[in-house]
Motif scaffolding. Structure first.
Motif, PDB file in Angstrom:
ATOM      1  N   LEU A 113       0.840  -1.202   0.000  1.00  0.00           N
ATOM      2  CA  LEU A 113       0.000   0.000   0.000  1.00  0.00           C
ATOM      3  C   LEU A 113       0.874   1.250   0.000  1.00  0.00           C
ATOM      4  CD1 LEU A 113      -2.717  -0.876   2.686  1.00  0.00           C
ATOM      5  CD2 LEU A 113      -3.052  -0.687   0.230  1.00  0.00           C
ATOM      6  N   GLN A 114       0.466   2.222  -0.750  1.00  0.00           N
ATOM      7  CA  GLN A 114       1.111   3.535  -0.737  1.00  0.00           C
ATOM      8  C   GLN A 114       0.036   4.537  -0.321  1.00  0.00           C
ATOM      9  OE1 GLN A 114       4.189   4.679  -1.282  1.00  0.00           O
ATOM     10  NE2 GLN A 114       5.064   2.653  -1.567  1.00  0.00           N
ATOM     11  N   LEU A 115      -0.020   4.847   0.946  1.00  0.00           N
ATOM     12  CA  LEU A 115      -1.116   5.683   1.441  1.00  0.00           C
ATOM     13  C   LEU A 115      -0.662   7.130   1.614  1.00  0.00           C
ATOM     14  CD1 LEU A 115      -2.446   3.196   4.145  1.00  0.00           C
ATOM     15  CD2 LEU A 115      -3.267   3.506   1.824  1.00  0.00           C
ATOM     16  N   THR A 148      -3.485  12.067   5.803  1.00  0.00           N
ATOM     17  CA  THR A 148      -4.763  12.792   5.881  1.00  0.00           C
ATOM     18  C   THR A 148      -4.722  13.681   7.120  1.00  0.00           C
ATOM     19  OG1 THR A 148      -5.715  10.966   7.116  1.00  0.00           O
ATOM     20  CG2 THR A 148      -6.116  10.992   4.744  1.00  0.00           C
ATOM     21  N   TYR A 198     -16.678   9.696  13.371  1.00  0.00           N
ATOM     22  CA  TYR A 198     -15.224   9.555  13.320  1.00  0.00           C
ATOM     23  C   TYR A 198     -14.792   8.261  14.012  1.00  0.00           C
ATOM     24  CZ  TYR A 198     -10.285  10.545  13.615  1.00  0.00           C
ATOM     25  OH  TYR A 198      -8.925  10.448  13.493  1.00  0.00           O
ATOM     26  N   ARG A 225      -7.997  -3.334   8.679  1.00  0.00           N
ATOM     27  CA  ARG A 225      -6.603  -3.684   8.941  1.00  0.00           C
ATOM     28  C   ARG A 225      -6.509  -5.105   9.502  1.00  0.00           C
ATOM     29  NH1 ARG A 225      -2.411  -0.451  12.920  1.00  0.00           N
ATOM     30  NH2 ARG A 225      -0.535  -1.348  12.044  1.00  0.00           N
ATOM     31  N   ASN A 279      -4.500  -8.175   7.720  1.00  0.00           N
ATOM     32  CA  ASN A 279      -3.443  -8.917   8.431  1.00  0.00           C
ATOM     33  C   ASN A 279      -3.788 -10.393   8.560  1.00  0.00           C
ATOM     34  OD1 ASN A 279      -1.511  -6.936   8.854  1.00  0.00           O
ATOM     35  ND2 ASN A 279      -2.613  -6.098  10.592  1.00  0.00           N
ATOM     36  N   SER A 290      -3.582   8.925  13.012  1.00  0.00           N
ATOM     37  CA  SER A 290      -3.869   8.607  11.603  1.00  0.00           C
ATOM     38  C   SER A 290      -2.583   8.347  10.839  1.00  0.00           C
ATOM     39  CB  SER A 290      -4.621   9.764  10.936  1.00  0.00           C
ATOM     40  OG  SER A 290      -5.860   9.947  11.550  1.00  0.00           O
ATOM     41  N   LEU A 308      -1.350   5.046  11.734  1.00  0.00           N
ATOM     42  CA  LEU A 308      -2.181   3.982  11.152  1.00  0.00           C
ATOM     43  C   LEU A 308      -1.822   3.754   9.690  1.00  0.00           C
ATOM     44  CD1 LEU A 308      -4.584   2.034  11.355  1.00  0.00           C
ATOM     45  CD2 LEU A 308      -6.064   3.932  10.729  1.00  0.00           C
ATOM     46  N   TRP A 309      -1.689   4.863   8.933  1.00  0.00           N
ATOM     47  CA  TRP A 309      -1.349   4.709   7.505  1.00  0.00           C
ATOM     48  C   TRP A 309       0.014   4.030   7.360  1.00  0.00           C
ATOM     49  CZ3 TRP A 309      -5.927   4.999   6.727  1.00  0.00           C
ATOM     50  CH2 TRP A 309      -6.731   6.120   6.810  1.00  0.00           C
ATOM     51  N   ARG A 310       0.970   4.447   8.229  1.00  0.00           N
ATOM     52  CA  ARG A 310       2.306   3.839   8.136  1.00  0.00           C
ATOM     53  C   ARG A 310       2.281   2.375   8.560  1.00  0.00           C
ATOM     54  NH1 ARG A 310       2.239   8.727   7.971  1.00  0.00           N
ATOM     55  NH2 ARG A 310       3.838  10.063   7.065  1.00  0.00           N
ATOM     56  N   GLY A 311       1.469   2.108   9.562  1.00  0.00           N
ATOM     57  CA  GLY A 311       1.327   0.711   9.993  1.00  0.00           C
ATOM     58  C   GLY A 311       0.740  -0.157   8.898  1.00  0.00           C
ATOM     59  N   LEU A 312      -0.273   0.389   8.220  1.00  0.00           N
ATOM     60  CA  LEU A 312      -0.891  -0.368   7.118  1.00  0.00           C
ATOM     61  C   LEU A 312       0.100  -0.599   5.983  1.00  0.00           C
ATOM     62  CD1 LEU A 312      -4.500   1.078   6.853  1.00  0.00           C
ATOM     63  CD2 LEU A 312      -3.895  -1.338   6.936  1.00  0.00           C
ATOM     64  N   MET A 313       0.895   0.445   5.699  1.00  0.00           N
ATOM     65  CA  MET A 313       1.895   0.288   4.623  1.00  0.00           C
ATOM     66  C   MET A 313       2.919  -0.772   5.001  1.00  0.00           C
ATOM     67  SD  MET A 313       2.505   4.030   2.949  1.00  0.00           S
ATOM     68  CE  MET A 313       2.797   4.980   4.410  1.00  0.00           C
ATOM     69  N   THR A 354      -5.060   5.950  17.851  1.00  0.00           N
ATOM     70  CA  THR A 354      -6.033   6.519  16.943  1.00  0.00           C
ATOM     71  C   THR A 354      -7.172   7.151  17.707  1.00  0.00           C
ATOM     72  OG1 THR A 354      -5.487   4.862  15.340  1.00  0.00           O
ATOM     73  CG2 THR A 354      -7.599   5.942  15.063  1.00  0.00           C
ATOM     74  N   PRO A 388       0.767   0.088  19.283  1.00  0.00           N
ATOM     75  CA  PRO A 388       1.772  -0.580  18.459  1.00  0.00           C
ATOM     76  C   PRO A 388       1.279  -0.810  17.045  1.00  0.00           C
ATOM     77  CG  PRO A 388       0.773  -2.103  20.004  1.00  0.00           C
ATOM     78  CD  PRO A 388       0.237  -0.772  20.320  1.00  0.00           C
ATOM     79  N   THR A 389       2.090  -0.457  16.117  1.00  0.00           N
ATOM     80  CA  THR A 389       1.740  -0.767  14.739  1.00  0.00           C
ATOM     81  C   THR A 389       2.216  -2.160  14.450  1.00  0.00           C
ATOM     82  OG1 THR A 389       3.775   0.287  14.121  1.00  0.00           O
ATOM     83  CG2 THR A 389       1.776   1.563  13.816  1.00  0.00           C
ATOM     84  N   GLN A 390       1.388  -2.907  13.803  1.00  0.00           N
ATOM     85  CA  GLN A 390       1.732  -4.308  13.545  1.00  0.00           C
ATOM     86  C   GLN A 390       2.311  -4.473  12.173  1.00  0.00           C
ATOM     87  OE1 GLN A 390      -1.815  -6.473  14.202  1.00  0.00           O
ATOM     88  NE2 GLN A 390      -2.042  -5.667  16.242  1.00  0.00           N
TER      89      GLN A 390
END
Lengths: 92, 166
Positions: free
Chosen positions: A15-17, A20, A54, A65, A69, B112, B115-120, B155, B164-166
């Motif tokens: 992913l390249q997010l 925001t 939100y 997520r 995973n 946020s 979260l984005w970095r964790g998802l990446m 978040t 923790p980001t997984q």
């Protein structure tokens, strides 16, 4: 017993997010927000979310997520099942 | 004349016995050969079956271990959502916003970004990308709780506990 060799395939592109930014606005800081926002973006046009929405959005993303995973772990499981011997050596 | 007949009869009897013995011998030998071949085939089949059983047993052990690993991983993947749900249930974001909107905004933006970095990172990408400038800006929006390393805020929560980001 003949083993069927199943080739593993490459994983999809990561992913390249994009980042925001959210603004927390109350009646006390609305004017300040209006000024700052207009300076930043030029026009005063924005999407508003209630705190509840939100929270729901955050929980939805957390669930997505989790799904990603878990899906990934299941793929790893199948990959190991078809490629690894018991001693951990990979079948070449 | 009678002696000749008796002699012929005896010869015939002996011949029959000899032929019978030869037939019995040949048949027995053929049976022994067939049994020997069958025995070899059976030994081979037993060996194959034993190997298959051993392979299946190894597979069962392997799959058992993989299943344990998978269960642990699936459980681990639930952690982020569970933690977030717990935090949100303890917080009232409206109250937090009215108390200090800038602080909450910073935490939301920091979380946020994490979260984005964790998802990446979860999908094999770069999870260490620097935070955006507006998030790093001292005193600016989101600076209060968002950390520079892109980790450490939860978040949309009002606390500064690490998520923790997984």
């Amino acid at each position: 017993m003949e083993r069927v060799q199943i080739p593993t395939v490459a994983l999809p592109k990561p992913l390249q997010l994009s980042d925001t930014r959210v603004f927390v606005v109350t009646k006390d800081n609305f004017e300040e927000f209006e000024k700052e926002f207009t300076e930043l973006y030029g026009e005063l046009a924005f999407v508003a979310l209630s705190m509840k929405d939100y929270e729901n959005l955050a929980l939805n993303i957390a669930d997505l997520r989790r799904y990603i995973n878990q899906q990934k772990e299941i793929i790893v499981y199948y990959e190991k099942a078809v490629t690894e011997k018991e001693n951990g050596d990979e079948i070449k | 004349m009678l002696r000749i007949y008796v002699l012929i009869f005896i010869i015939a009897i002996l011949g029959s016995i000899g032929y019978g013995a030869k037939y019995y011998y040949d048949t027995t030998q053929a049976t022994i050969a067939t049994l020997r071949e069958n025995n070899v085939k059976l030994e081979s089949a037993v060996e194959t079956a034993e190997q298959s059983v051993a392979t299946l047993q190894q597979d069962m052990v392997k799959l058992g271990n993989l299943n344990k690993e998978l269960s642990a991983s699936l459980q681990k993947a639930e952690a982020y959502g569970d933690e977030l749900r717990t935090k949100l249930s303890k917080l009232n974001l409206v109250v937090e916003a009215l108390r200090d909107s800038k602080q909450l905004e910073g935490k939301m933006n920091g979380a946020s970004a994490n979260l984005w970095r964790g998802l990446m990172e979860d999908t094999g990408g770069d999870g260490n990308r620097p935070n955006p400038q507006w998030l790093q800006r001292p005193g600016g929006t989101g600076s209060e709780s968002s950390n520079q390393s892109g980790k450490g805020t939860d978040t949309n929560s009002g606390s500064t506990e690490t998520a923790p980001t997984q």
